[in-house]
Enzyme design. Structure first.
Site, short mmCIF file in Angstrom:
data_model
loop_
_atom_site.label_atom_id
_atom_site.label_comp_id
_atom_site.label_asym_id
_atom_site.label_seq_id
_atom_site.Cartn_x
_atom_site.Cartn_y
_atom_site.Cartn_z
N CYS B 31 -46.70 0.85 81.72
CA CYS B 31 -47.83 0.41 80.92
C CYS B 31 -47.47 0.41 79.45
O CYS B 31 -46.65 1.21 79.00
CB CYS B 31 -48.98 1.37 81.09
SG CYS B 31 -49.48 1.47 82.77
N TYR B 170 -46.78 -2.49 95.51
CA TYR B 170 -46.64 -1.20 94.82
C TYR B 170 -47.24 -0.07 95.64
O TYR B 170 -48.45 -0.01 95.82
CB TYR B 170 -47.31 -1.34 93.46
CG TYR B 170 -47.41 -0.13 92.57
CD1 TYR B 170 -46.52 0.95 92.65
CD2 TYR B 170 -48.39 -0.08 91.58
CE1 TYR B 170 -46.63 2.03 91.79
CE2 TYR B 170 -48.51 1.00 90.72
CZ TYR B 170 -47.63 2.05 90.83
OH TYR B 170 -47.74 3.11 89.97
N HIS B 173 -46.74 6.34 93.36
CA HIS B 173 -47.86 6.95 92.64
C HIS B 173 -49.14 6.94 93.47
O HIS B 173 -50.24 6.79 92.92
CB HIS B 173 -48.07 6.25 91.29
CG HIS B 173 -46.84 6.28 90.43
ND1 HIS B 173 -46.14 5.14 90.09
CD2 HIS B 173 -46.14 7.31 89.89
CE1 HIS B 173 -45.08 5.47 89.37
NE2 HIS B 173 -45.06 6.78 89.22
N ASP B 268 -42.56 12.37 88.24
CA ASP B 268 -41.76 11.14 88.19
C ASP B 268 -41.29 10.93 86.74
O ASP B 268 -40.09 10.93 86.46
CB ASP B 268 -42.60 9.96 88.69
CG ASP B 268 -41.95 8.62 88.43
OD1 ASP B 268 -40.70 8.55 88.46
OD2 ASP B 268 -42.68 7.63 88.21
N ARG B 300 -35.00 9.10 83.68
CA ARG B 300 -34.70 9.10 82.23
C ARG B 300 -33.20 8.94 81.97
O ARG B 300 -32.56 9.76 81.32
CB ARG B 300 -35.24 10.37 81.56
CG ARG B 300 -35.49 10.19 80.07
CD ARG B 300 -36.50 11.18 79.51
NE ARG B 300 -36.22 12.55 79.87
CZ ARG B 300 -35.39 13.35 79.16
NH1 ARG B 300 -34.80 12.92 78.08
NH2 ARG B 300 -35.18 14.58 79.57
N CYS B 346 -34.05 8.55 74.27
CA CYS B 346 -35.41 9.03 74.57
C CYS B 346 -35.41 10.55 74.57
O CYS B 346 -34.56 11.18 75.20
CB CYS B 346 -35.84 8.49 75.92
SG CYS B 346 -37.28 9.33 76.60
N CYS B 349 -40.56 13.22 75.36
CA CYS B 349 -41.79 13.88 74.91
C CYS B 349 -43.03 13.35 75.62
O CYS B 349 -44.08 13.98 75.60
CB CYS B 349 -41.95 13.70 73.40
SG CYS B 349 -42.11 11.96 72.93
N CYS B 365 -44.25 5.24 70.52
CA CYS B 365 -43.06 6.00 70.92
C CYS B 365 -42.60 6.84 69.75
O CYS B 365 -42.61 6.38 68.61
CB CYS B 365 -41.95 5.04 71.36
SG CYS B 365 -40.36 5.85 71.61
C1 FMN Z 1 -45.68 4.63 79.41
C2 FMN Z 1 -45.40 4.60 80.88
C3 FMN Z 1 -46.24 3.91 81.72
C4 FMN Z 1 -45.96 3.82 83.08
N1 FMN Z 1 -46.71 3.01 83.88
C5 FMN Z 1 -46.30 2.75 85.15
C6 FMN Z 1 -46.89 1.72 85.93
O1 FMN Z 1 -47.78 1.01 85.46
N2 FMN Z 1 -46.43 1.53 87.18
C7 FMN Z 1 -45.42 2.28 87.72
O2 FMN Z 1 -45.04 2.05 88.86
N3 FMN Z 1 -44.83 3.24 87.00
C8 FMN Z 1 -45.23 3.47 85.73
N4 FMN Z 1 -44.56 4.41 84.97
C9 FMN Z 1 -43.52 5.22 85.61
C10 FMN Z 1 -42.17 4.60 85.41
O3 FMN Z 1 -42.05 3.38 86.03
C11 FMN Z 1 -41.04 5.50 85.91
O4 FMN Z 1 -41.14 5.65 87.30
C12 FMN Z 1 -41.02 6.86 85.28
O5 FMN Z 1 -41.36 6.80 83.93
C13 FMN Z 1 -39.63 7.49 85.43
O6 FMN Z 1 -38.67 6.68 84.83
P1 FMN Z 1 -38.00 7.07 83.42
O7 FMN Z 1 -37.50 8.45 83.59
O8 FMN Z 1 -36.94 6.05 83.24
O9 FMN Z 1 -39.08 6.99 82.40
C14 FMN Z 1 -44.84 4.50 83.62
C15 FMN Z 1 -44.02 5.20 82.76
C16 FMN Z 1 -44.27 5.25 81.41
C17 FMN Z 1 -43.32 5.99 80.53
S1 SF4 Z 2 -42.47 8.42 73.42
FE1 SF4 Z 2 -40.47 7.48 73.25
S2 SF4 Z 2 -39.12 9.21 73.00
FE2 SF4 Z 2 -41.02 10.08 73.81
S3 SF4 Z 2 -40.75 10.01 76.04
FE3 SF4 Z 2 -41.72 8.10 75.50
S4 SF4 Z 2 -40.02 6.69 75.27
FE4 SF4 Z 2 -39.14 8.75 75.18
#
Ligand code: FMN
Ligand code: SF4
Lengths: 267, 730
Positions: B31, B170, B173, B268, B300, B346, B349, B365
Site C-alpha cells: 500500500c 490474494y 494475510h 511478515d 527485507r 531500509c 522502522c 518513508c
Molecule cells: C507499506 C506496506 C504496505 C503493504 N501492503 C500490502 C498489501 O497491500 N498487500 C500485500 O499482500 N502485502 C502488503 N505488504 C506486505 C509486503 O508485501 C511484504 O510481504 C512485507 O512487507 C515483507 O516484505 P519486505 O520485508 O520486503 O518489506 C505491505 C508492506 C508494506 C511495507
Molecule cells: S519507512 Fe522506509 S526505512 Fe522505514 S521500514 Fe519503511 S521503507 Fe524501511
C-alpha cells in the site's frame, strides 16, 4: 618572524579508475584532488604558534607548494584557514620529479624566504614516501625531526622542545636547535575549518608564482634528471582468495558469522 | 564501478507463464495510500521503481467488489471502468521501462469493515474478525461461493483491460482464500470444509476460473501465507502448506509466499527491532521442494550478497521486496551498476506501514523523503534540479534533518557548510541506535554520512565541520553564508512538561542526581539506582526502549504512563512483540496514571480517570467534577522523565531578532527545520530538510509550495459526462 609550511595537493582514487597508458601512474581523469591530510595539521600547528604569540601580527605563516595551476585550489584552502601568503613553484620540467627533486626545490624556496621554521607533513597520503621533508632538511643542512606529535616553540626562540612517535608506542622528547625542519604527525592538534567568508576572501588573494630561475635552479635539477628514483610501473596485484568485508560493524559481524557457517556447511 | 560478477544471477530473466520478468527484482504488493483514486500518485510511485530496475511491480491489495471495502484503510479498487481507466496510468508508465505490472485481487471477508459501501462481507463460516473485532461476515452458501468467485473473474478481466501482466489471487494475510483453507476460520461441514481437499476447494476453483478467463494473456500468481504461525490451529508449512502448494501448482505461474496473518502482520513485514534480513527463509525454503513454478519470497532483502545466496541456494527464484523498494526505488539499478554504497538501506522502522494502519494518509518513508512525493511534488529520488542560485548555505546541525538538507543541497550543486558540535553526523540518532533492537536505524545516518562525504569531495567550496564549538548568532551572521539553515534538533524536557497538563511537574528536575532525561540515561554519565520509575507521556518508542534497556541491565523498572504506552507502535507493527518482551522481562506498568509532584526518592501518582464522572457547574475556581482523590506515592531510586520534548531554537530566535543585520552581513534568509522547528518523527524531520533543500530558492522557502492534489472536482472539463446534481429518489 616566519613559519614556512610545505604542502602538497594529493590525489585520491575515484570509485572507478584506470592505469595510465604508460603503466606508471593512474590516469589523471580518475583522480580526485585535495590537500594532503597531514598538511592540515602542520598548517594548523603554524597557525596556533602565530595566534599564541604576543604580537601575532609579527609572525607570518607562508604556505608553499610545488605543482601546476590546479594546486592553487589547495593553497587557497590554506589561505582560507589563515595563512598570510601562498607560494607556488612550477615549471614543466618539474613533472616526474621524485621526492628528492621536490626537496631540492623546497630547499631553494626556504633559502629565499629564510623562515624560522619549516614544517612539512610526515608523509603524503597518495605516494607515502615520507621523505620530502627530511630530504629538504638534508639539502639545507638544518636540524630536523620526523613524526612530531607535540611541539613547544616560541617564534624567535633558539630551541624548540618536541615529542616524536617511535615504533612500539615509544615516545621521544627532544630539544632541537632552530631553525629546523619538522615533519608533523596527524593528531598533533585539531585542524580548524574555514568559514564561507574566509573561503570567499581567499579566492580573491594572490598566489605568488616562482619559476626555476627565481630559485636559481635549472631544468636538470628537477624532473627525471634531478631525481634519484623512477617509477617503473603501477599495478593492481592479482586478487587472492582473501575478501574484504565492508560495511558497519553489525554488517561485518553478520557476514563473518555467515562465512563461518558456510565453511562449516551449516547453511 | 562494475558490479561483482557473482551478482549476475540476479539479472537473469525468468519466465512466468506467458510473460518474462527481465531480472529477479520484484516489488511485491504494498500500500501507498494511492489506490485507484490517485492515479498520478499510483503511476509515479510505481514507475519510478520500473525506472530503477525492478522487473515486476504490483499495486497494493486491490478490491474486486464493494463487498470487500477496507475503508477506513485505503486499498486499490477495480470495481468498474473508472478504476480501469485510472489504473491504466500505472501500467502504461511501468511498461515504458520494460517492466511487468501486477494487480493483487483482494476479497477481505470479515477483515474488511465496509465502512464506505456498507455491504456485508461473506466468508466460509461466520466469525468476528480478530483484526476488525466488530465486523462479522455472513457464512456463504453455494450460491454465494459461485457469486464471489465470479467477482474474481470479472475483476481479472477488468485487470487485463487495464494492462496488467500479472494477476493475483490474494490469499496471504488471512484474506478470503486463506480463510477457506485454514481451520482457524473454516468450520464448514460440506464439500468446502473439513479435509484439506475440501478446504482447498474454494481457492483452487477460483484459480481455475481466473486462469480460464485471462490465463493465456496474463501470468497468474497467488500470494500464500505458507505458515500462519498458530501451530496446528492454522496453516503449517510442512503440513497443509506444502500439500496445498502441490495441489495448486499446475494452476499458478508464480508463487509469492510469506508467513503470518493480518492481525499480526508484523511477522511478515518484520520490524528491524525484532527481525533481520531473511527472517522468513526458514519457512520459504520448503516451497521449492514441492513446486515446479517460479517462487518468490520476502524478508527485507537489501543486501545483494544475501539476495544472491537466496537464488543460488535455491531458496527462491525471485527476490520479493516491499520496504527495500520504498527506501530505495533504484536498488536494482545500483546493484547492476556496482554502486553498492549508494544503496539507501531500509532501516526496518515500519513508519511506511504506520500510515496504512492509521487509515490512508499517503505513505511516508524515514529513509526516502521522496516516497509518496513523486507525483504531487515532482520529486525524483535520484535526480535533482540544478542549483537555482549561487548562494552558499550554512546548515547548523547534522542530525537527520540537517544532514538530509545538506545532502540534497550538495546534490543540487550548492556550496554547503554542514556544522555540528558532535564529532559525527547523525544528531540524536547516534544515541537512539544504542537502544535495544534499533541498531539498524543507524543506516539512516550511514547513508547520509557517506553521500555527504562523497559530494563534499567533488564540491570544493563545501565542507563538513564537525566537533565544533556551539555556533553563536554572531559567528553565524558573519560566517559568510547567504542562507542559514538551523537544524539544531530538540531534547527531552527536564522539568516534566507534558502533553497532558502542558506544564512542568512540581519537583521534576533532571539536574537533580536521582532524576534523568533519556539523553542522560543514554549518555551513561549519571548513576542509575536499582528501582527505576519511568514517567511517560510519549506514545512512541523511548519509554519502552529505556525500560527494556534498564531491566536487562538489572534494574527493576516500573513504567507510569499517562498515555497509551507505545500506541504508535501498533501502527509500526512493533506492538505485539514489544508487549511480549515487556512481559518476558517482567517490566511493571502502572497505566492510565500520571504524576502530580516529585520529591526526593518518590513520585506522587494519580489515576487519570480518578476524578468524578458527573459534570456540573460549581462556580469559578471550582472544577466541574468531584476532585481526584487517587493520589499515592511511588518510590524510586532513579526517575526517568519521558514526558515531552522541546525544540532547540535559540540560535534561530536570536538570528531572527537580529534581522536588521542580515543585509550588511550578506545574509538573505534564515530557516528552521526538523525538530528545531517542532519535535517529530525522524521521517518527518528528514522530509523537512529535504523539502527546504528542493525549494530553497523560493521567496519564502520556510513554507512549502502547494502540491498537486488529486481530488474529484465537480463539473470540471476533465470529467466529461459527469452530472453533478443532487438527485433525491422521492
Ligand atoms: C507499506 C506496506 C504496505 C503493504 N501492503 C500490502 C498489501 O497491500 N498487500 C500485500 O499482500 N502485502 C502488503 N505488504 C506486505 C509486503 O508485501 C511484504 O510481504 C512485507 O512487507 C515483507 O516484505 P519486505 O520485508 O520486503 O518489506 C505491505 C508492506 C508494506 C511495507
Ligand atoms: S519507512 Fe522506509 S526505512 Fe522505514 S521500514 Fe519503511 S521503507 Fe524501511
Amino acid at each position: 618572524m616566519k613559519i614556512l609550511v610545505a604542502v602538497k595537493q594529493v590525489a585520491a582514487l575515484d570509485e572507478d579508475f584506470k592505469i595510465r597508458a604508460d603503466g606508471r601512474d593512474i590516469d589523471a581523469d580518475y583522480l580526485i584532488r585535495d590537500l594532503n591530510e597531514w598538511d592540515d595539521f602542520s598548517l594548523e600547528e603554524a597557525m596556533r604558534i602565530k595566534e599564541a604569540a604576543n604580537t601575532p601580527g609579527d609572525i607570518e605563516v607562508v604556505a608553499v607548494s610545488v605543482g601546476p595551476a590546479s594546486v592553487d585550489e589547495s593553497l587557497r584552502k590554506c589561505l582560507a584557514k589563515g595563512a598570510d601568503r601562498a607560494l607556488r613553484v612550477w615549471d614543466d620540467a618539474i613533472e616526474y620529479s621524485d621526492p628528492i627533486a621536490i626537496a631540492r626545490v623546497l630547499a631553494a624556496v626556504t633559502m629565499r624566504e629564510a623562515p624560522d621554521m619549516l614544517f612539512a607533513g610526515v608523509q603524503s597520503s597518495d605516494h607515502s614516501f615520507a621523505s620530502t621533508g627530511i630530504a629538504t632538511a638534508a639539502f639545507l643542512n638544518w636540524p630536523h625531526a620526523a613524526v612530531v606529535n607535540m611541539l613547544n616553540y616560541t617564534p624567535g626562540a633558539k630551541t624548540a622542545v618536541l615529542r616524536r612517535e617511535l615504533e612500539g608506542g615509544l615516545l621521544q622528547e627532544l630539544e632541537l636547535q632552530c631553525p629546523a625542519v619538522l615533519t608533523i604527525q596527524l593528531g598533533i592538534n585539531t585542524p580548524r575549518y574555514a568559514s564561507l567568508r574566509s573561503i570567499k576572501q581567499a579566492a580573491a588573494k594572490p598566489i605568488e608564482m616562482l619559476s626555476l630561475a627565481d630559485l636559481h635552479l635549472v631544468a636538470n635539477d628537477v624532473g627525471e634528471s634531478g631525481s634519484s628514483s623512477r617509477v617503473r610501473r603501477m599495478y593492481l596485484p592479482e586478487k587472492g582468495r582473501a575478501q574484504l568485508i565492508e560495511g558497519d560493524v553489525a554488517t561485518k559481524a553478520r557476514r563473518l558469522a555467515e562465512i563461518i557457517k558456510e565453511f562449516r556447511g551449516q547453511t | 564501478m562494475a558490479r561483482d560478477p557473482k551478482h549476475d544471477i540476479l539479472f537473469q530473466p525468468i519466465k512466468i507463464g506467458p510473460k518474462t520478468l527481465r531480472n529477479r527484482f520484484y516489488q511485491v504488493p504494498h500500500c501507498i495510500g494511492a489506490g485507484s483514486d490517485k492515479p498520478g500518485f499510483q503511476a509515479a510511485h510505481r514507475s519510478i521503481k520500473a525506472e530503477g530496475g525492478w522487473a515486476g511491480i504490483n499495486t497494493e491489495y486491490c478490491s474486486i467488489h464493494p463487498e470487500s471495502d477496507d475503508t477506513h484503510r485505503l486499498s486499490a479498487r477495480i470495481w468498474d471502468e473508472g478504476d480501469v481507466r485510472n489504473l491504466r496510468a500505472m501500467t502504461d508508465h511501468i511498461h515504458k521501462f520494460d517492466a511487468l505490472a501486477g494487480v493483487e485481487l483482494w476479497y477481505g471477508g470479515s477483515h474488511a469493515p465496509c465502512m464506505e459501501s456498507r455491504s456485508t462481507p461473506r466468508g466460509p463460516s461466520q466469525y468476528a474478525s480478530e483484526f476488525e473485532t466488530l465486523t462479522y461476515c455472513k457464512e456463504m452458501d453455494f450460491d454465494d461461493i459461485a457469486m464471489v468467485q465470479q467477482y474474481y473473474v470479472d475483476a481479472a478481466l477488468r485487470s487485463r483491460d487495464a494492462g496488467f501482466d500479472i494477476i493475483y489471487v490474494y490469499g496471504a494475510h488471512s484474506y478470503l482464500p486463506l480463510q477457506f483453507l485454514s481451520p482457524y476460520y473454516n468450520k464448514r461441514k460440506d464439500k468446502y470444509g473439513g479435509s484439506l481437499e475440501n478446504r482447498a476447494r474454494f481457492w483452487l476453483e477460483t484459480l481455475e476460473k481466473v486462469r480460464h478467463a485471462v490465463g493465456k494473456e496474463c501470468a497468474i500468481a497467488t500470494r500464500f501465507a505458507v505458515d500462519t504461525l498458530y501451530g496446528d490451529a492454522g496453516i503449517e508449512i510442512e503440513r497443509d502448506g506444502m500439500k496445498f502448494i502441490e495441489m495448486a501448482d499446475p494452476l499458478v505461474d508464480l508463487w509469492d509466499v510469506d508467513v503470518g496473518d493480518i492481525a499480526e502482520w508484523g511477522e511478515d513485514a518484520g520490524p528491524a527491532r525484532f527481525y533481520q534480513q531473511g527472517h522468513q527463509v526458514p519457512w520459504t525454503r520448503f516451497v521449492k521442494q514441492v513446486s515446479k513454478k517460479p517462487v518468490l519470497g520476502v524478508g527485507r532483502f537489501t543486501d545483494p550478497e544475501k539476495m544472491t545466496e537466496i537464488v543460488t541456494k535455491g531458496i527462491a527464484d525471485i527476490i520479493g521486496a516491499a520496504r527495500p523498494s520504498i527506501s530505495d526505488p533504484w536498488l536494482p539499478k545500483k546493484i547492476e551498476e556496482g554502486r553498492y554504497d549508494d544503496i539507501r538501506v531500509c532501516i526496518g522502522c515500519n513508519v511506511c506501514i504506520s500510515r496504512w494502519e492509521i487509515g490512508g494518509p499517503p505513505m511516508i518513508c524515514t529513509q526516502n523523503a521522496t516516497a509518496g512525493e513523486e507525483y504531487r511534488r515532482g520529486w525524483h529520488p535520484e535526480k535533482f534540479p540544478k542549483h537555482g542560485s549561487d548562494d552558499s548555505v550554512l546548515v547548523v546541525g547534522a542530525g537527520p534533518s540537517g544532514a538530509e538538507c545538506a545532502r540534497v543541497l550538495l546534490e543540487r550543486g550548492y556550496a554547503v557548510h554542514l556544522y555540528d558540535t558532535a564529532a559525527k553526523i547523525g544528531g540524536h540518532l547516534n544515541s537512539v541506535v544504542t537502544l535495544p533492537g534499533l541498531g539498524e536505524w543507524g543506516y539512516h545516518r550511514d547513508y547520509r554520512e557517506l553521500q555527504i562525504n562523497k559530494l563534499v569531495k567533488k564540491n570544493k567550496a563545501s565542507q563538513v565541520a564537525l566537533g565544533q564549538k556551539p555556533l553563536t548568532a554572531e559567528s553565524a551572521l558573519t560566517y559568510g553564508a547567504e542562507k542559514i539553515v538551523i537544524a539544531t534538533g530538540s531534547s527531552w524536557n527536564t522539568d516534566g512538561t507534558n502533553c497532558l497538563t502542558h506544564d512542568p511537574i512540581p519537583g521534576a528536575n533532571a539536574a537533580l542526581p536521582d532524576q534523568l532525561t533519556p539523553e542522560q540515561v543514554l549518555g551513561g554519565k549519571k548513576i542509575i539506582g536499582k528501582r527505576v520509575v519511568i514517567l511517560n507521556a510519549d506514545t512512541y518508542f523511548m519509554a519502552p526502549s529505556l525500560a527494556e534497556k534498564l531491566q536487562l541491565a538489572g534494574h527493576e523498572v516500573t513504567l507510569v504512563s499517562g498515555v497509551h504506552l507505545a500506541n504508535y507502535m501498533h501502527f509500526t507493527l512493533e506492538y505485539p512483540n514489544l508487549m511480549r518482551r515487556m512481559h518476558e522481562l517482567k517490566i511493571k506498568e502502572i497505566h492510565n496514571a500520571f504524576a502530580s509532584r516529585v520529591e526526593i526518592g518518590r513520585l506522587e501518582v494519580y489515576d487519570i480517570w480518578g476524578d468524578g464522572s458527573k459534570r456540573s457547574y460549581r462556580g469559578p475556581g471550582v472544577l466541574p467534577r468531584e476532585a481526584n482523590k487517587s493520589h499515592r506515592w511511588v518510590e524510586f531510586d532513579s526517575l526517568i522523565l519521558v514526558t515531552g520534548r522541546h525544540s532547540h531554537n535559540g540560535l534561530y530566535t536570536e538570528l531572527k531578532s537580529r534581522s536588521v543585520e542580515w543585509t550588511k552581513n550578506g545574509v538573505k534568509d534564515v530557516y528552521l527545520i526538523g525538530d528545531a522547528e517542532a519535535p517529530r518523527l525522524i521521517a518527518d524531520a528528514t522530509f523537512s530538510g529535504h523539502r527546504l533543500a528542493r525549494e530553497i530558492e523560493e521567496k519564502s522557502a520556510q513554507f512549502p509550495l502547494p502540491y498537486k492534489r488529486e481530488t474529484a472536482v465537480w463539473g470540471t472539463a476533465h470529467m466529461p459526462g459527469g452530472r453533478f446534481e443532487i438527485e433525491y429518489k422521492t
